[in-house]
Design a protein around this motif. Structure first.
Motif, short mmCIF file in Angstrom:
data_model
loop_
_atom_site.label_atom_id
_atom_site.label_comp_id
_atom_site.label_asym_id
_atom_site.label_seq_id
_atom_site.Cartn_x
_atom_site.Cartn_y
_atom_site.Cartn_z
N THR A 15 5.10 -14.95 -98.77
CA THR A 15 3.94 -14.09 -98.51
C THR A 15 4.26 -12.64 -98.88
N TYR A 16 5.43 -12.17 -98.46
CA TYR A 16 5.84 -10.82 -98.83
C TYR A 16 6.00 -10.71 -100.34
N MET A 17 6.52 -11.76 -100.94
CA MET A 17 6.72 -11.77 -102.39
C MET A 17 5.38 -11.61 -103.12
N LEU A 18 4.35 -12.33 -102.65
CA LEU A 18 3.03 -12.24 -103.27
C LEU A 18 2.45 -10.83 -103.13
N ILE A 19 2.59 -10.26 -101.94
CA ILE A 19 2.07 -8.91 -101.71
C ILE A 19 2.76 -7.91 -102.63
N VAL A 20 4.08 -7.95 -102.63
CA VAL A 20 4.85 -7.03 -103.47
C VAL A 20 4.56 -7.28 -104.95
N GLY A 21 4.55 -8.55 -105.35
CA GLY A 21 4.33 -8.88 -106.75
C GLY A 21 2.99 -8.40 -107.27
N VAL A 22 1.93 -8.66 -106.53
CA VAL A 22 0.59 -8.26 -106.96
C VAL A 22 0.46 -6.74 -107.03
N LEU A 23 0.91 -6.05 -105.98
CA LEU A 23 0.74 -4.60 -105.93
C LEU A 23 1.65 -3.88 -106.94
N VAL A 24 2.88 -4.35 -107.06
CA VAL A 24 3.79 -3.73 -108.04
C VAL A 24 3.30 -3.97 -109.47
N SER A 25 2.81 -5.17 -109.74
CA SER A 25 2.30 -5.47 -111.08
C SER A 25 1.09 -4.60 -111.40
N LEU A 26 0.24 -4.34 -110.41
CA LEU A 26 -0.91 -3.47 -110.62
C LEU A 26 -0.46 -2.05 -110.95
N CYS A 27 0.49 -1.54 -110.19
CA CYS A 27 1.01 -0.20 -110.44
C CYS A 27 1.69 -0.11 -111.81
N ALA A 28 2.49 -1.11 -112.13
CA ALA A 28 3.22 -1.11 -113.40
C ALA A 28 2.25 -1.14 -114.58
N ALA A 29 1.17 -1.91 -114.45
CA ALA A 29 0.21 -2.01 -115.54
C ALA A 29 -0.52 -0.68 -115.76
N LEU A 30 -0.94 -0.05 -114.68
CA LEU A 30 -1.65 1.23 -114.80
C LEU A 30 -0.75 2.30 -115.41
N LEU A 31 0.48 2.39 -114.93
CA LEU A 31 1.42 3.38 -115.46
C LEU A 31 1.87 3.00 -116.87
N GLY A 32 1.96 1.70 -117.13
CA GLY A 32 2.46 1.23 -118.41
C GLY A 32 1.58 1.60 -119.59
N VAL A 33 0.27 1.70 -119.39
CA VAL A 33 -0.62 2.05 -120.49
C VAL A 33 -0.26 3.43 -121.04
N SER A 34 -0.09 4.40 -120.15
CA SER A 34 0.29 5.74 -120.60
C SER A 34 1.68 5.75 -121.24
N LEU A 35 2.61 5.03 -120.64
CA LEU A 35 3.98 5.00 -121.17
C LEU A 35 4.03 4.37 -122.56
N VAL A 36 3.30 3.27 -122.75
CA VAL A 36 3.29 2.60 -124.05
C VAL A 36 2.63 3.48 -125.11
N LEU A 37 1.49 4.09 -124.78
CA LEU A 37 0.79 4.93 -125.74
C LEU A 37 1.59 6.17 -126.10
N LYS A 38 2.41 6.67 -125.16
CA LYS A 38 3.26 7.84 -125.44
C LYS A 38 4.58 7.43 -126.10
N ARG A 39 4.69 6.12 -126.41
CA ARG A 39 5.91 5.58 -127.04
C ARG A 39 7.15 5.82 -126.17
N TYR A 40 6.95 5.66 -124.88
CA TYR A 40 8.05 5.84 -123.93
C TYR A 40 8.15 4.64 -123.01
N SER A 41 7.76 3.47 -123.55
CA SER A 41 7.68 2.27 -122.71
C SER A 41 9.04 1.79 -122.23
N MET A 42 10.10 2.08 -122.99
CA MET A 42 11.42 1.58 -122.61
C MET A 42 12.03 2.36 -121.45
N ILE A 43 11.28 3.34 -120.93
CA ILE A 43 11.77 4.05 -119.75
C ILE A 43 11.93 3.08 -118.58
N GLY A 44 11.07 2.06 -118.53
CA GLY A 44 11.18 1.07 -117.47
C GLY A 44 12.49 0.32 -117.53
#
Length: 275
Positions: A15-44
């Motif tokens: 249950t904790y895994m699902l909560i963390v997984g869904v919320l972290v994936s949402l955050c990573a996706a939102l932040l990832g768009v800017s990082l990928v477009l700025k060609r800085y995606s490998m910062i992750g």
């Protein structure tokens, strides 16, 4: 499907895994768009390796891992931005330098201490390491990321596509870059316990690249990326639970399949436009 999720819900760790997984994936996706477009995606990838070193040292010293990893990774994110802005060391070189150095320090700390810590869980993640505290941190993190994107969407858009123009219009581009770096660092640290340092960057890169195969506007790419990320995490966790497969690897494999589907869909869309 409902029966499977009901079975998963009977285990607190899952249950904790699902909560963390869904919320972290949402955050990573939102932040990832800017990082990928700025060609800085490998910062992750770089920050996840720094997180590995910090977690390993914290374990050797018997200190709470998150209390060490979060400030260290945040500091590393700021250093990467400063090095990149400096011009003397390019972004990819700075990431490679920090990531390999952090991995080496983590391995050496474990080896010399004689503690025999299970480094594999830090590299590839493990379900049992996710707990209620991680779920709480992920909830706070998701709330902050969503609030930032809602309130400052226009400025993030400007900084992402044309930083020089954004500065000319009075936008403090440096502050927004630092904010994105800080949120990315925390997202990486929280997500590492689920996917490990070797796989966490996939949550930043894959959803954005998938969405860009089909959509062209920043808003459409951001929304689609968030949906893809959440779906891939839930599907990957379901596969992991059903077949007793590694959670992190299952999520990445789902991302690969989704990318292939969106790549084909993008090609078909281009062909139809030309026709």
């Amino acid at each position: 499907m409902i029966e499977m999720f009901s079975a998963m819900a009977r285990f607190p760790a899952i249950t904790y895994m699902l909560i963390v997984g869904v919320l972290v994936s949402l955050c990573a996706a939102l932040l990832g768009v800017s990082l990928v477009l700025k060609r800085y995606s490998m910062i992750g990838d770089g920050l996840s390796h720094v997180g590995f070193g910090a977690l390993a040292i914290a374990s050797v010293m018997n200190i709470a891992p998150m209390a060490v990893a979060i400030p260290v990774v945040v500091a590393a994110a700021f250093i990467l931005l400063r090095l990149s802005d400096n011009g003397k060391i390019k972004g990819d070189a700075a990431i490679a330098m920090l990531s390999t150095g952090a991995l080496a320090i983590g391995v050496m700390a474990n080896s010399l201490s004689g503690a025999n810590i299970d480094l594999e869980s830090y590299l590839f993640g493990t379900i049992v390491s996710v707990n209620a505290d991680d779920a709480l941190i992920s909830i706070i993190l998701a709330a902050v990321v969503l609030t930032v994107f809602v309130l400052f969407y226009t400025r993030i858009f400007a900084v992402t596509f044309d930083e020089s123009f954004a500065r000319a219009t009075g936008t403090n581009a440096g502050a927004y870059n630092l904010l994105i770096a800080l949120l990315t660092a925390v997202t990486i640290v929280v997500g590492m316990k689920l996917l490990g340092s070797m796989l966490i960057s996939s949550l930043i890169i894959f959803p954005s690249l998938c969405a860009m195969r089909v959509f062209k506007s920043f808003r459409s790419v951001t929304i689609c990326s968030a949906v893809i990320s959440v779906v891939s995490v839930v599907a990957g966790m379901s596969i992991s639970f059903s077949f007793e497969a590694p959670c992190g690897a299952s999520i990445v494999c789902v991302n690969l399949v989704i990318f292939a589907l969106f790549f084909v869909a993008g090609k078909i869309r281009q062909r139809n436009k030309k026709g």
